[in-house]
Scaffold this motif. Structure first.
Motif, PDB file in Angstrom:
ATOM      1  N   LEU A   1     108.992 106.120  18.275  1.00  0.00           N
ATOM      2  CA  LEU A   1     109.195 105.234  17.670  1.00  0.00           C
ATOM      3  C   LEU A   1     108.251 104.571  16.484  1.00  0.00           C
ATOM      4  N   CYS A   2     107.520 103.932  17.140  1.00  0.00           N
ATOM      5  CA  CYS A   2     106.696 103.374  16.773  1.00  0.00           C
ATOM      6  C   CYS A   2     105.675 103.546  15.315  1.00  0.00           C
ATOM      7  N   ASN A   3     105.276 104.961  15.751  1.00  0.00           N
ATOM      8  CA  ASN A   3     105.004 105.790  15.402  1.00  0.00           C
ATOM      9  C   ASN A   3     104.949 105.786  13.968  1.00  0.00           C
ATOM     10  N   LYS A   4     105.976 106.282  14.118  1.00  0.00           N
ATOM     11  CA  LYS A   4     107.448 105.862  12.898  1.00  0.00           C
ATOM     12  C   LYS A   4     107.308 105.348  11.469  1.00  0.00           C
ATOM     13  N   VAL A   5     107.384 104.113  12.628  1.00  0.00           N
ATOM     14  CA  VAL A   5     107.781 102.743  11.427  1.00  0.00           C
ATOM     15  C   VAL A   5     105.941 102.629  11.259  1.00  0.00           C
ATOM     16  N   CYS A   6     105.327 102.846  12.054  1.00  0.00           N
ATOM     17  CA  CYS A   6     103.806 102.787  11.611  1.00  0.00           C
ATOM     18  C   CYS A   6     103.311 103.897   9.996  1.00  0.00           C
ATOM     19  N   ASP A   7     103.834 104.460  10.423  1.00  0.00           N
ATOM     20  CA  ASP A   7     104.072 106.546   8.833  1.00  0.00           C
ATOM     21  C   ASP A   7     104.531 105.112   7.562  1.00  0.00           C
TER      22      ASP A   7
ATOM     23  N   ILE B   1     104.516  96.901  27.394  1.00  0.00           N
ATOM     24  CA  ILE B   1     103.923  96.534  25.965  1.00  0.00           C
ATOM     25  C   ILE B   1     102.464  96.928  25.822  1.00  0.00           C
ATOM     26  N   LYS B   2     101.646  96.575  27.161  1.00  0.00           N
ATOM     27  CA  LYS B   2     100.350  96.757  26.579  1.00  0.00           C
ATOM     28  C   LYS B   2      99.798  98.280  26.739  1.00  0.00           C
ATOM     29  N   TYR B   3     101.087  99.587  27.349  1.00  0.00           N
ATOM     30  CA  TYR B   3     100.878 100.264  27.125  1.00  0.00           C
ATOM     31  C   TYR B   3     101.564 101.249  25.156  1.00  0.00           C
ATOM     32  N   ILE B   4     101.733 100.763  25.139  1.00  0.00           N
ATOM     33  CA  ILE B   4     102.127 100.701  23.704  1.00  0.00           C
ATOM     34  C   ILE B   4     101.480 100.691  22.705  1.00  0.00           C
ATOM     35  N   ILE B   5     101.087  99.051  23.169  1.00  0.00           N
ATOM     36  CA  ILE B   5      99.339  99.286  22.477  1.00  0.00           C
ATOM     37  C   ILE B   5      97.971  99.942  21.919  1.00  0.00           C
ATOM     38  N   SER B   6      98.042  99.549  23.582  1.00  0.00           N
ATOM     39  CA  SER B   6      96.908 101.126  23.672  1.00  0.00           C
ATOM     40  C   SER B   6      97.219 102.851  22.755  1.00  0.00           C
ATOM     41  N   GLN B   7      98.962 102.795  22.783  1.00  0.00           N
ATOM     42  CA  GLN B   7      98.873 104.238  21.635  1.00  0.00           C
ATOM     43  C   GLN B   7      98.627 103.446  20.917  1.00  0.00           C
ATOM     44  N   ILE B   8      98.934 102.936  20.409  1.00  0.00           N
ATOM     45  CA  ILE B   8      98.964 102.394  18.559  1.00  0.00           C
ATOM     46  C   ILE B   8      98.100 101.786  17.952  1.00  0.00           C
ATOM     47  N   LYS B   9      96.831 101.960  19.312  1.00  0.00           N
ATOM     48  CA  LYS B   9      95.945 101.180  18.511  1.00  0.00           C
ATOM     49  C   LYS B   9      95.213 101.335  17.125  1.00  0.00           C
TER      50      LYS B   9
END
Length: 346
Positions: free
Chosen positions: A174-180, A206-214
């Protein structure tokens, strides 16, 4: 004080929420401090008090786009601001591109950013495709973000405030899609749609998600369980978030981020001042705000119960004058007292 009519905004380093979130760790040696949206309670008087106590960015309550864009009465009731109400994010509940674009057109000149609510777990909102429903509809959310950014670019800052999924990979996707799609920053509440607020927030998620979209260079704000000042550093360090959002903690103690472990009396005097200046709060909301702050100060319980029996603002003011040394705006020492100044302390 004369209430000034806000002029259309121009983003500068002082009021650009994206700049503030990205730079606070360098300029202030801490994460950006943010007062999150609260249904009914994030209104103008409360926002102004938060700004007096080291809150960098403040949100409005969620405003329903479908009502706002169609109903003049809703616009008058839902959105009140002034020239000093900045940096301000207006949060919107919305489920389609057309309503969002109209909402942004109407509101963006008078705020510093728009936040799409993707975290409200209320069943009625979810049934209408608003709030938490959007984290299960990433294509719709991304299309709304993309439509706003394509039309306005950097002239309008846009945020999405989400909750996490049981499967964190869904949240990463989801985060990758809104970043795109061009979102400026993401706020992550570390609970799922069904997690009770009494259960601890999942900072590891939250830490894991941040690490994946850094690598996306899109800052993230962490939300959940920020109740005292030390939680700011703890949440920021644990998650790596660029900002920390408090909600319930600030309702009880708007001075939380100014290193007050307990709400100072001066904060309450300032709240009274702003509430009377703007005259936008119904009595029940005024009373509840004061209850939350006084409960945090550990006011004597008989007095707290007595306050809740009062029926109007005049009675409330008289009660404060009777029981406390209650300073007005022009009085010497206004807004600086820390402990409760009982008038008849035994």
């Amino acid at each position: 004080m004369k209430i000034s009519v806000p002029k259309p905004k121009t983003l500068t380093n002082e009021n650009d929420p994206l700049y503030i979130i990205k730079t606070r760790k360098k300029t202030h040696n801490r994460a950006a401090t943010i007062a999150g949206p609260m249904v009914r309670y994030s209104k103008l008087p409360f926002r102004q008090v938060c700004r007096d106590y080291d809150v960098d960015i403040v949100y409005t309550p969620m405003i329903l786009a479908r009502e706002f864009v169609r109903n003049g009465h809703a616009r008058l009731a839902d959105f009140t601001t002034c020239s000093t109400d900045s940096p301000l994010i207006v949060q919107v509940g919305v489920n389609n591109v057309a309503d969002l674009l109209k909402f942004v057109e109407m509101v963006s000149p008078y705020c510093d950013g728009i936040g799409i609510n993707c975290g409200c777990p209320i069943k009625e909102q979810i049934r209408e495709g608003i709030g938490c429903a959007l984290i299960y509809n990433p294509e719709l959310l991304a299309s709304m973000v993309s439509a706003v950014k394509q039309k306005y670019g950097d002239k309008v800052r846009l945020e999405t405030k989400i909750r996490i999924h049981d499967d964190l990979e869904q949240t990463v996707e989801l985060c990758n899609k809104v970043c795109d799609a061009g979102v400026d920053w993401i706020t992550i509440h570390g609970r799922t749609r069904t997690t009770r607020s009494s259960q601890p927030v999942n900072l590891d998620a939250i830490k894991y998600i941040i690490s994946q979209i850094k690598g996306r260079n899109v800052p993230v704000v962490a939300n959940g369980d920020c109740f005292v000042e030390t939680d700011l550093a703890k949440i920021s360090e644990c998650t790596g978030a660029d900002g920390v959002m408090a909600v319930r903690g600030l309702l009880a103690n708007p001075a939380l981020f100014a290193k007050y472990d307990v709400c100072p009396w001066g904060c309450l005097e300032k709240f009274w001042y702003w509430a009377m200046e703007f005259s936008t709060l119904p009595f029940q909301l005024l009373q509840h705000h004061l209850f939350c702050m006084l409960e945090n100060m550990q006011l004597q319980k008989p007095l707290l119960k007595e306050m809740m029996t009062l029926k109007n603002t005049v009675q409330l003011i008289d009660w404060f004058d009777k029981n406390f040394i209650f300073k007005r705006h022009n009085d010497e020492g206004f807004g600086v007292t820390v402990d409760i100044p009982y008038r008849n302390q035994a």
